[in-house]
Write an enzyme that holds these catalytic residues in place. Structure first.
Site, short mmCIF file in Angstrom:
data_model
loop_
_atom_site.label_atom_id
_atom_site.label_comp_id
_atom_site.label_asym_id
_atom_site.label_seq_id
_atom_site.Cartn_x
_atom_site.Cartn_y
_atom_site.Cartn_z
N ASP A 12 5.14 7.16 9.38
CA ASP A 12 4.39 8.03 8.47
C ASP A 12 4.22 9.43 9.01
O ASP A 12 3.93 10.36 8.26
CB ASP A 12 3.02 7.41 8.19
CG ASP A 12 3.14 6.20 7.27
OD1 ASP A 12 2.84 6.35 6.07
OD2 ASP A 12 3.56 5.13 7.73
N ASN B 255 3.23 4.60 12.86
CA ASN B 255 3.75 3.69 11.85
C ASN B 255 2.75 2.55 11.67
O ASN B 255 1.73 2.49 12.36
CB ASN B 255 5.13 3.16 12.25
CG ASN B 255 5.82 2.43 11.11
OD1 ASN B 255 5.87 2.93 9.99
ND2 ASN B 255 6.36 1.25 11.38
N LYS B 256 3.04 1.65 10.78
CA LYS B 256 2.13 0.56 10.47
C LYS B 256 1.70 -0.18 11.73
O LYS B 256 2.48 -0.38 12.64
CB LYS B 256 2.82 -0.41 9.50
CG LYS B 256 1.93 -1.52 8.97
CD LYS B 256 0.66 -0.99 8.34
CE LYS B 256 0.91 -0.02 7.21
NZ LYS B 256 -0.33 0.55 6.64
N GLN C 110 2.97 -6.39 4.30
CA GLN C 110 4.04 -5.64 3.63
C GLN C 110 5.41 -6.20 3.97
O GLN C 110 6.33 -6.14 3.15
CB GLN C 110 3.98 -4.16 4.01
CG GLN C 110 2.75 -3.44 3.53
CD GLN C 110 1.67 -3.35 4.60
OE1 GLN C 110 1.54 -4.25 5.43
NE2 GLN C 110 0.91 -2.28 4.61
N ARG D 55 -4.60 9.54 1.60
CA ARG D 55 -4.03 8.83 2.76
C ARG D 55 -3.78 9.87 3.86
O ARG D 55 -2.72 10.49 3.91
CB ARG D 55 -2.70 8.14 2.42
CG ARG D 55 -2.75 6.99 1.45
CD ARG D 55 -3.51 5.77 1.94
NE ARG D 55 -3.05 5.20 3.19
CZ ARG D 55 -2.00 4.39 3.36
NH1 ARG D 55 -1.23 4.08 2.33
NH2 ARG D 55 -1.72 3.88 4.53
N ARG E 25 3.18 3.08 -1.84
CA ARG E 25 3.02 3.25 -0.40
C ARG E 25 4.39 3.53 0.22
O ARG E 25 5.41 3.39 -0.43
CB ARG E 25 2.38 2.00 0.22
CG ARG E 25 2.94 0.71 -0.31
CD ARG E 25 2.99 -0.38 0.71
NE ARG E 25 3.77 0.00 1.87
CZ ARG E 25 5.11 0.00 1.90
NH1 ARG E 25 5.83 -0.32 0.83
NH2 ARG E 25 5.75 0.34 3.01
N GLY E 26 4.34 3.91 1.50
CA GLY E 26 5.55 4.36 2.17
C GLY E 26 5.62 5.87 2.11
O GLY E 26 5.41 6.47 1.05
N ALA E 27 5.88 6.50 3.26
CA ALA E 27 5.81 7.97 3.32
C ALA E 27 6.66 8.66 2.25
O ALA E 27 6.16 9.55 1.55
CB ALA E 27 6.20 8.44 4.73
#
EC number: 5.3.1.23
Length: 361
Positions: free
Chosen positions: A247, A257-258, A206, A99, A56-58
């Site tokens: 993202d 973002n999250k 996270q 995603r 995960r993470g762009a």
């Protein structure tokens, strides 16, 4: 497999295992209790790893996609370009569906598609080798880009500052350094003595499982906060700047973002604390006009009601709203830190200047 002697910083977050012909990733769903390296060879395995947030993470998703589509290309049985390209597009569309909010996923796949089209006159094995080299290039670029973001971010703070971050935009979200944590890691190398505050980041934690873990493993001074504590920390005067990842960045400077990021931005504005979004230029989507045009992924109910609990912690049948991301409006953002400098409002014009710098390379 697990190795007890290493720390998390000794592992590659994302890599191509040449011997196994596999995408090698740290399974982030097992952290911080266990460090397990997964070797993924099939498209279904790679799709699941991205969807289930094992990777995960762009930036890390982008690198995984570049390697994943190369591995898919290795398996294509075709004697001529048209058939190869048809099967390549099928694999590309499949991976792209894992995603939808993370623009680096589609960015990396489109970049690999351009490699295919640019080599259409060559043999299929030569096209596959070109995809191989481009996947390695994208991975190495990620390291350079994140370090450059760190250098630019470091100009915005001073030694001893308290820095708040949300979710995980660290080494575990990239190949190395991360985006929002890159100034923190570079500051540590140079003795800045930052005090880091990490939001836990409900519902998938996270910040607690990943950011607090990797920063502590690296020797940084890190304090974990519940998500609803960041405003109190700001009011106490502990926070001098906020650094978050994202993202996707829209053309007007809105960012996705999250979930929970926009609340941090709102609190930061109330307490006059600069709020910076760290974003590789690959994350800036000039075809998306505003944050309202960003597709927000909806996650499963159990992540809120059951995950992490021994017993269900919500009544059966209760409705759950569980978006993976929220949009931070551009007027809440002090600056967007890229590898080519810090963009400030008006963002569309600032991004155009940044892309001009990029084109000159």
């Amino acid at each position: 497999m697990s190795e007890k002697m290493k720390t998390i910083m000794d592992y590659d977050t994302v890599a191509l295992d040449e011997e196994r012909h596999a995408l090698a990733i740290i399974d982030q769903t097992q952290l911080p209790y266990r460090t397990e390296i997964l070797y993924l060879t099939t498209q279904k395995e790679i799709w699941n790893a991205i969807y289930l947030l094992q990777v995960r993470g762009a930036p890390a998703i982008g690198v995984s996609a570049a390697i994943g589509i190369y591995l898919a290309a290795r398996e294509i049985q075709a004697d001529h370009f048209e058939e190869f390209y048809r099967q390549f597009q099928e694999a590309k569309d499949y991976l792209d569906s894992s995603r939808p909010t993370a623009v680096n996923l589609s960015w990396a796949l489109k970049r690999q598609e351009q490699v295919v089209l640019a080599n259409r006159e060559r043999s299929v094995p030569e096209i596959v080798e070109a995809l191989h080299q481009e996947a390695l290039n994208i991975r190495e670029e990620d390291i350079r880009v994140c370090r450059a973001i760190g250098e630019n971010g470091l100009t915005l703070v001073k030694p001893g500052d308290g820095l708040l971050t949300h979710c995980n935009a660290g080494k575990l979200a990239a190949v190395k350094y991360g985006t929002a944590t890159a100034p923190m890691y570079l500051g540590q190398e140079r003795g800045y003595g930052f005090r880091i505050y990490a939001d836990e980041t409900r519902p998938l934690l996270q910040g607690a499982r990943l950011t607090a873990y990797e920063l502590q493993e690296s020797g940084l001074d890190v304090t974990l906060l519940c998500d609803n504590m960041s405003a109190a920390a700001m009011r106490n005067g502990w926070i001098n700047a906020v650094f978050v990842g994202c993202d996707r960045v829209a053309a007007n400077g809105d960012t996705a973002n999250k979930i929970g990021t926009s609340l941090v931005a709102l609190a930061a504005k109330r307490y006059h604390i600069p709020f910076y979004v760290c974003a590789p230029t690959s994350t800036i989507d000039m075809e998306t006009a505003t944050g309202g045009d960003i597709h927000i992924e909806q996650r499963k109910d159990y992540e809120v009601t059951e995950m992490w609990y021994e017993r269900r912690m919500a009544p059966e049948g209760v409705k759950v709203f569980n978006p993976a991301f929220d949009v931070t409006d551009n007027d809440l953002i002090t600056g967007i830190v890229t590898e080519y400098g810090v963009a400030k409002a008006p963002y569309k014009e600032a991004f155009e200047e940044i892309f001009r710098k990029k084109m000159k390379e």
